[in-house]
Design a protein around this motif. Structure first.
Motif, PDB file in Angstrom:
ATOM      1  N   ILE A  46       0.821  -1.208   0.000  1.00 44.15           N
ATOM      2  CA  ILE A  46       0.000   0.000   0.000  1.00 44.15           C
ATOM      3  C   ILE A  46       0.856   1.261   0.000  1.00 44.15           C
ATOM      4  CG2 ILE A  46      -1.755   1.310   1.244  1.00 44.15           C
ATOM      5  CD1 ILE A  46      -2.805  -1.321   2.356  1.00 44.15           C
ATOM      6  N   THR A  47       0.648   2.084  -1.029  1.00 37.26           N
ATOM      7  CA  THR A  47       1.242   3.419  -1.110  1.00 37.26           C
ATOM      8  C   THR A  47       0.174   4.355  -1.653  1.00 37.26           C
ATOM      9  OG1 THR A  47       2.068   2.959  -3.355  1.00 37.26           O
ATOM     10  CG2 THR A  47       3.592   2.561  -1.512  1.00 37.26           C
ATOM     11  N   VAL A  48       0.376   5.644  -1.486  1.00 35.10           N
ATOM     12  CA  VAL A  48      -0.608   6.608  -1.963  1.00 35.10           C
ATOM     13  C   VAL A  48      -0.722   6.526  -3.486  1.00 35.10           C
ATOM     14  CG1 VAL A  48      -1.219   9.046  -2.096  1.00 35.10           C
ATOM     15  CG2 VAL A  48      -0.138   8.135  -0.021  1.00 35.10           C
ATOM     16  N   GLY A  49      -1.956   6.309  -3.978  1.00 34.64           N
ATOM     17  CA  GLY A  49      -2.194   6.256  -5.417  1.00 34.64           C
ATOM     18  C   GLY A  49      -1.880   4.932  -6.072  1.00 34.64           C
ATOM     19  N   CYS A  50      -1.548   3.904  -5.272  1.00 32.94           N
ATOM     20  CA  CYS A  50      -1.184   2.608  -5.860  1.00 32.94           C
ATOM     21  C   CYS A  50      -2.358   1.932  -6.555  1.00 32.94           C
ATOM     22  CB  CYS A  50      -0.599   1.677  -4.803  1.00 32.94           C
ATOM     23  SG  CYS A  50      -1.762   1.237  -3.474  1.00 32.94           S
ATOM     24  N   GLY A  51      -3.596   2.367  -6.227  1.00 29.10           N
ATOM     25  CA  GLY A  51      -4.771   1.754  -6.860  1.00 29.10           C
ATOM     26  C   GLY A  51      -5.097   2.325  -8.218  1.00 29.10           C
ATOM     27  N   ASN A  52      -4.455   3.423  -8.602  1.00 24.86           N
ATOM     28  CA  ASN A  52      -4.687   4.022  -9.915  1.00 24.86           C
ATOM     29  C   ASN A  52      -3.848   3.312 -10.974  1.00 24.86           C
ATOM     30  OD1 ASN A  52      -6.417   5.986  -8.799  1.00 24.86           O
ATOM     31  ND2 ASN A  52      -4.685   7.317  -8.306  1.00 24.86           N
ATOM     32  N   GLY A  53      -4.493   2.880 -12.046  1.00 25.63           N
ATOM     33  CA  GLY A  53      -3.784   2.179 -13.111  1.00 25.63           C
ATOM     34  C   GLY A  53      -3.129   0.903 -12.617  1.00 25.63           C
ATOM     35  N   PHE A  54      -3.799   0.182 -11.743  1.00 32.15           N
ATOM     36  CA  PHE A  54      -3.247  -1.020 -11.121  1.00 32.15           C
ATOM     37  C   PHE A  54      -3.071  -2.168 -12.124  1.00 32.15           C
ATOM     38  CE2 PHE A  54      -7.788  -1.590 -11.189  1.00 32.15           C
ATOM     39  CZ  PHE A  54      -7.953  -2.936 -11.472  1.00 32.15           C
ATOM     40  N   LYS A  55      -2.286  -3.134 -11.714  1.00 36.24           N
ATOM     41  CA  LYS A  55      -2.186  -4.410 -12.404  1.00 36.24           C
ATOM     42  C   LYS A  55      -2.669  -5.497 -11.442  1.00 36.24           C
ATOM     43  CE  LYS A  55       1.793  -3.085 -15.237  1.00 36.24           C
ATOM     44  NZ  LYS A  55       3.212  -3.417 -15.608  1.00 36.24           N
ATOM     45  N   GLU A  56      -3.218  -6.579 -11.989  1.00 33.51           N
ATOM     46  CA  GLU A  56      -3.743  -7.644 -11.126  1.00 33.51           C
ATOM     47  C   GLU A  56      -2.683  -8.188 -10.181  1.00 33.51           C
ATOM     48  OE1 GLU A  56      -5.938 -10.801 -12.864  1.00 33.51           O
ATOM     49  OE2 GLU A  56      -7.122  -9.500 -14.166  1.00 33.51           O
ATOM     50  N   SER A  57      -1.438  -8.179 -10.623  1.00 37.59           N
ATOM     51  CA  SER A  57      -0.355  -8.722  -9.808  1.00 37.59           C
ATOM     52  C   SER A  57       0.004  -7.832  -8.619  1.00 37.59           C
ATOM     53  CB  SER A  57       0.892  -8.942 -10.665  1.00 37.59           C
ATOM     54  OG  SER A  57       1.323  -7.713 -11.241  1.00 37.59           O
ATOM     55  N   THR A  58      -0.503  -6.585  -8.625  1.00 40.54           N
ATOM     56  CA  THR A  58      -0.149  -5.645  -7.555  1.00 40.54           C
ATOM     57  C   THR A  58      -1.264  -5.461  -6.530  1.00 40.54           C
ATOM     58  OG1 THR A  58      -0.946  -3.719  -8.809  1.00 40.54           O
ATOM     59  CG2 THR A  58       1.353  -4.394  -9.144  1.00 40.54           C
ATOM     60  N   ILE A  59      -2.405  -6.134  -6.736  1.00 36.87           N
ATOM     61  CA  ILE A  59      -3.523  -5.974  -5.812  1.00 36.87           C
ATOM     62  C   ILE A  59      -4.021  -7.347  -5.352  1.00 36.87           C
ATOM     63  CG2 ILE A  59      -4.259  -3.824  -6.920  1.00 36.87           C
ATOM     64  CD1 ILE A  59      -6.583  -5.445  -8.159  1.00 36.87           C
ATOM     65  N   HIS A  60      -4.823  -7.305  -4.286  1.00 36.43           N
ATOM     66  CA  HIS A  60      -5.526  -8.510  -3.837  1.00 36.43           C
ATOM     67  C   HIS A  60      -6.781  -8.647  -4.700  1.00 36.43           C
ATOM     68  CE1 HIS A  60      -2.889  -8.837  -0.378  1.00 36.43           C
ATOM     69  NE2 HIS A  60      -3.161  -7.575  -0.056  1.00 36.43           N
ATOM     70  N   THR A  61      -6.924  -9.764  -5.380  1.00 36.64           N
ATOM     71  CA  THR A  61      -8.042  -9.917  -6.320  1.00 36.64           C
ATOM     72  C   THR A  61      -9.261 -10.595  -5.698  1.00 36.64           C
ATOM     73  OG1 THR A  61      -7.096 -12.008  -7.105  1.00 36.64           O
ATOM     74  CG2 THR A  61      -6.500 -10.003  -8.309  1.00 36.64           C
ATOM     75  N   GLU A  62      -9.081 -11.290  -4.568  1.00 43.42           N
ATOM     76  CA  GLU A  62     -10.204 -12.002  -3.958  1.00 43.42           C
ATOM     77  C   GLU A  62     -11.177 -11.041  -3.288  1.00 43.42           C
ATOM     78  OE1 GLU A  62      -7.067 -12.440  -3.249  1.00 43.42           O
ATOM     79  OE2 GLU A  62      -6.456 -14.551  -3.388  1.00 43.42           O
ATOM     80  N   GLY A  63     -12.451 -11.434  -3.225  1.00 39.74           N
ATOM     81  CA  GLY A  63     -13.469 -10.617  -2.579  1.00 39.74           C
ATOM     82  C   GLY A  63     -13.441 -10.740  -1.066  1.00 39.74           C
ATOM     83  N   CYS A  64     -13.920  -9.712  -0.390  1.00 43.28           N
ATOM     84  CA  CYS A  64     -13.879  -9.699   1.076  1.00 43.28           C
ATOM     85  C   CYS A  64     -14.842 -10.698   1.699  1.00 43.28           C
ATOM     86  CB  CYS A  64     -14.216  -8.289   1.580  1.00 43.28           C
ATOM     87  SG  CYS A  64     -12.934  -7.065   1.206  1.00 43.28           S
ATOM     88  N   LEU A  65     -15.977 -10.939   1.050  1.00 41.31           N
ATOM     89  CA  LEU A  65     -16.955 -11.868   1.612  1.00 41.31           C
ATOM     90  C   LEU A  65     -16.355 -13.265   1.725  1.00 41.31           C
ATOM     91  CD1 LEU A  65     -19.861 -11.797   2.636  1.00 41.31           C
ATOM     92  CD2 LEU A  65     -20.609 -12.551   0.383  1.00 41.31           C
ATOM     93  N   GLU A  66     -15.661 -13.689   0.672  1.00 43.41           N
ATOM     94  CA  GLU A  66     -15.029 -15.008   0.692  1.00 43.41           C
ATOM     95  C   GLU A  66     -13.910 -15.068   1.724  1.00 43.41           C
ATOM     96  OE1 GLU A  66     -12.584 -18.047  -2.306  1.00 43.41           O
ATOM     97  OE2 GLU A  66     -13.423 -16.154  -3.057  1.00 43.41           O
ATOM     98  N   LYS A  67     -13.131 -14.012   1.826  1.00 48.17           N
ATOM     99  CA  LYS A  67     -12.038 -13.981   2.789  1.00 48.17           C
ATOM    100  C   LYS A  67     -12.569 -14.033   4.233  1.00 48.17           C
ATOM    101  CE  LYS A  67      -8.068 -13.915   0.678  1.00 48.17           C
ATOM    102  NZ  LYS A  67      -7.082 -12.874   0.923  1.00 48.17           N
ATOM    103  N   MET A  68     -13.702 -13.366   4.476  1.00 52.54           N
ATOM    104  CA  MET A  68     -14.297 -13.414   5.804  1.00 52.54           C
ATOM    105  C   MET A  68     -14.750 -14.828   6.150  1.00 52.54           C
ATOM    106  SD  MET A  68     -16.602  -9.938   5.866  1.00 52.54           S
ATOM    107  CE  MET A  68     -15.849  -8.319   5.738  1.00 52.54           C
ATOM    108  N   GLU A  69     -15.338 -15.513   5.176  1.00 53.35           N
ATOM    109  CA  GLU A  69     -15.767 -16.896   5.388  1.00 53.35           C
ATOM    110  C   GLU A  69     -14.571 -17.783   5.695  1.00 53.35           C
ATOM    111  OE1 GLU A  69     -19.496 -18.338   3.048  1.00 53.35           O
ATOM    112  OE2 GLU A  69     -18.290 -17.177   1.641  1.00 53.35           O
ATOM    113  N   ILE A  70     -13.482 -17.589   4.976  1.00 57.89           N
ATOM    114  CA  ILE A  70     -12.271 -18.377   5.210  1.00 57.89           C
ATOM    115  C   ILE A  70     -11.751 -18.128   6.621  1.00 57.89           C
ATOM    116  CG2 ILE A  70      -9.843 -18.645   4.556  1.00 57.89           C
ATOM    117  CD1 ILE A  70     -10.686 -18.042   1.675  1.00 57.89           C
ATOM    118  N   TRP A  71     -11.750 -16.856   7.044  1.00 54.41           N
ATOM    119  CA  TRP A  71     -11.290 -16.517   8.395  1.00 54.41           C
ATOM    120  C   TRP A  71     -12.145 -17.214   9.451  1.00 54.41           C
ATOM    121  CZ3 TRP A  71     -13.437 -14.170  12.674  1.00 54.41           C
ATOM    122  CH2 TRP A  71     -12.541 -13.768  13.674  1.00 54.41           C
TER     123      TRP A  71
END
Length: 238
Positions: A173-198
């Motif tokens: 995480i850095t300021v502006g890292c979400g602008n013009g992102f690449k899939e390899s630089t972000i978490h692609t999974e949804g939060c609902l699924e991650k919560m279920e896993i937790w």
């Protein structure tokens, strides 16, 4: 008439269990408060079946503490009525805990649906509401997720588009890292699924804690009944 022989040992063990009850009571209250805080951060204040769970946990904790106090007084004074009251209240607590567990299982899909709906609403208000963004960012950082189902959910949010996601979705995480992102630089999974896993990863710990509390409560009922029988026998001798 004071209890004698083996009942002195039972009385001592009951004191130990009463201390355990107090610890359990404080623990339940702490868990209930924590769940309530987390729940308030996850969804709005609408009343749904799942939202009553932390309130019930706190109430059970407070009631257990009161019951432990009654049991302590009854054990110290070897009072027949107080010990009967203690055993009855402890049984009631066990029944309530079983009911809560059943309710949590029955309404699990309802809770999931509500969390899903509220996460989507939070996303819609992400750029409009200054109180919504920090909460959603906190969830995405904690669970290392992005969006509800996956990161593409942000494409439909006004002001975001296909080439932008919140910075909290980024792996680093850095300021502006979400602008013009690449899939390899972000978490692609949804939060609902991650919560279920937790939840699945921690369910064994939760179940073990619940079984431990239930075991202590059963021992408390057994020991209190033994002490009641001894006290009644002493009255009959007198």
């Amino acid at each position: 008439m004071a209890v004698e022989g083996g009942m002195k040992c039972v009385k001592f063990l009951l004191y130990v269990l009463l201390l355990a009850f107090c610890a359990c009571a404080v623990g339940l209250i702490a868990i209930g408060v924590t769940v309530q805080v987390v729940w308030n951060q996850a969804i709005n204040q609408e009343t749904v079946p799942g939202s009553l769970l932390p309130v019930v946990i706190i109430a059970v904790g407070a009631f257990l503490f009161l019951v432990a106090f009654v049991g302590c007084c009854g054990t110290c004074k070897e009072n027949y009525c107080l010990m009967i009251t203690f055993a009855i209240f402890l049984t009631v607590i066990m029944l309530v805990e079983v009911a809560v567990a059943i309710a949590g299982y029955v309404f699990r899909d309802k809770v999931k649906s509500e969390v899903n709906k509220e996460l989507q609403q939070f996303m819609q208000n992400y750029l409009k509401d200054n109180t919504t963004a920090p909460v959603l960012d906190r969830w995405q950082k904690k669970f290392e997720c992005c969006g509800t189902t996956n990161y593409t959910d942000w494409e439909n949010i006004p002001g975001m588009g296909k080439d932008r996601v919140p910075d909290s979705c980024c792996i680093n995480i850095t300021v502006g890292c979400g602008n013009g992102f690449k899939e390899s630089t972000i978490h692609t999974e949804g939060c609902l699924e991650k919560m279920e896993i937790w939840l699945r990863e921690n369910i064994l710990l939760i179940a073990a804690a619940a079984l431990g509390i239930a075991f202590v409560e059963v021992l408390g009922i057994v020991f209190s009944c033994c002490l009641v029988k001894s006290i009644r026998s002493g009255y009959e001798v007198m």
